[in-house]
Design an enzyme around this catalytic site. Structure first.
Site, short mmCIF file in Angstrom:
data_model
loop_
_atom_site.label_atom_id
_atom_site.label_comp_id
_atom_site.label_asym_id
_atom_site.label_seq_id
_atom_site.Cartn_x
_atom_site.Cartn_y
_atom_site.Cartn_z
N LYS A 101 37.79 29.03 7.85
CA LYS A 101 38.39 29.13 6.52
C LYS A 101 37.98 30.48 5.93
O LYS A 101 36.83 30.69 5.59
CB LYS A 101 37.93 27.99 5.61
CG LYS A 101 38.66 28.00 4.27
CD LYS A 101 38.23 26.85 3.39
CE LYS A 101 39.08 26.84 2.13
NZ LYS A 101 39.03 28.12 1.37
N TRP A 102 38.95 31.36 5.82
CA TRP A 102 38.69 32.72 5.36
C TRP A 102 38.60 32.76 3.85
O TRP A 102 39.36 32.10 3.15
CB TRP A 102 39.80 33.64 5.86
CG TRP A 102 39.92 33.62 7.34
CD1 TRP A 102 40.70 32.80 8.10
CD2 TRP A 102 39.18 34.42 8.26
NE1 TRP A 102 40.51 33.05 9.43
CE2 TRP A 102 39.57 34.04 9.56
CE3 TRP A 102 38.23 35.43 8.11
CZ2 TRP A 102 39.05 34.63 10.70
CZ3 TRP A 102 37.70 36.03 9.24
CH2 TRP A 102 38.11 35.63 10.51
#
Length: 349
Positions: free
Chosen positions: A34-35
């Protein structure tokens, strides 16, 4: 891609407390990092690149260097979902830089050009929504991912393909290990799912419990100087903006800064006077001043919280950061992690 609308609201994720097993969803799950950046849907057609935000705003002017790179590395006539990030640090010790990214949203063209040179952005692609005449929204994610991997054969810095795994144990390691690089957690995507804009069909596990809220107003600090607390709201299923609590614990310096930051949002009547409101009084502190300065509900803040009690934060929450990339109307109760029901008698036993 004539039948694929743009701007397009991206598909969203619902918070869960732990990385789910691959067999917990029919058809299985694929996991990816999850950026921690700006969600963006990229549209390339006829030699032009448009960057749409999560709230369907156009971000193209803020990232001219990225738009140029996307034109170079993406095929003409495609729509790609992904994340805009800014990286900092020496090779081998890089991490994401949220502060540098948030500063890229600036009204002055001269500053936009300067920041494009000083803090260039990267794009992490993780879904392909359309290519040539093919609308892929109804296509299962497994097939969309395979098609994206084909497109990604031409990628190079600053355009990247997000890595994925179907190994839940590796995904759980990512949750721990990738935090050191500034990533935000892990996302689990159903392999059999179509792409449904603005629907929370994916699952996300974050390192901390946070939520996006609309700033409704602020209370003046008891000293009479600066902001004492921010009043926060979220939209319910009926579209009503409801008070969910407040954020406080600002330093003396920060309290004064916030007055200036919030000034453009202050509501004023026809005579120019500040509009004030009142919250409900507590039966435990009935003499407490409950007045506050009302703000136009257009600013979004990310806050840290421990738990909810009904439709309000159980305790005062902590200010995390402004979210200039978020639209107030998407600050809904649906984003919150809802604990799984558990029988109290089993705890007491």
């Amino acid at each position: 891609m004539s039948d694929l609308p743009f701007p397009l609201q991206p598909m969203l994720a619902k918070a869960v407390s732990e990385v789910p097993g691959a067999d917990s969803v029919p058809g299985g799950l694929l996991y990816e990092p999850k950026w921690d950046g700006f969600r963006a849907v990229i549209h390339v057609e006829d030699g032009k690149c448009e960057i749409g935000s999560r709230g369907s705003k156009t971000l193209t002017r803020y990232f001219p260097e990225l738009a140029e790179a996307l034109l170079e590395h993406l095929p003409d006539r495609c729509v790609v979902d992904g994340e805009i990030v800014v990286r900092r640090g020496e090779p081998g010790a890089e991490r994401l830089d949220w502060e540098a990214l948030s500063q890229r949203i600036h009204p002055a063209d001269s500053r936009v050009r300067m920041l494009a040179s000083q803090t260039p952005a990267s794009f992490i692609a993780f879904d392909l929504l359309g290519i040539d005449d093919h609308n892929l929204l109804e296509v299962p994610f497994a097939e969309r991912r395979k098609a994206l991997e084909g497109v990604a054969e031409t990628f190079s810095e600053p355009v990247h393909l997000s890595q994925v795994t179907d190994d839940v144990e590796l995904a759980r390691r990512w949750l721990v290990e990738f935090e050191g690089a500034g990533l935000d957690g892990v996302v689990a995507k159903p392999l059999a799912a179509a792409y449904e804009p603005n629907k929370r069909l994916m699952l996300k596990v974050k390192h901390k419990r946070t939520a996006d809220a609309v700033v409704l107003g602020y209370r003046v600090h008891k000293s009479g100087q600066g902001v004492g607390s921010l009043l926060l709201g979220m939209y319910d299923d009926g579209g009503e903006l409801r008070n969910v609590g407040g954020a406080s614990a600002f330093s003396d310096k920060r309290r004064l800064e916030l007055v200036d930051e919030l000034e453009p949002d202050v509501m004023r009547d026809e005579s120019g006077e500040i509009v004030r409101g009142e919250t409900d009084r507590s039966r435990f502190a009935s003499a407490k001043d409950v007045s506050y300065v009302r703000l136009h509900p257009r600013r979004v803040v990310e806050v840290r919280y421990d738990q909810m009690e009904g439709d309000r934060f159980r305790h005062t929450v902590q200010f995390e950061r402004w979210r200039p990339d978020r639209e107030p109307r998407y600050c809904t109760f649906e984003q919150l992690e809802i604990p799984v029901a558990y029988d109290l008698s089993r705890v007491l036993a």
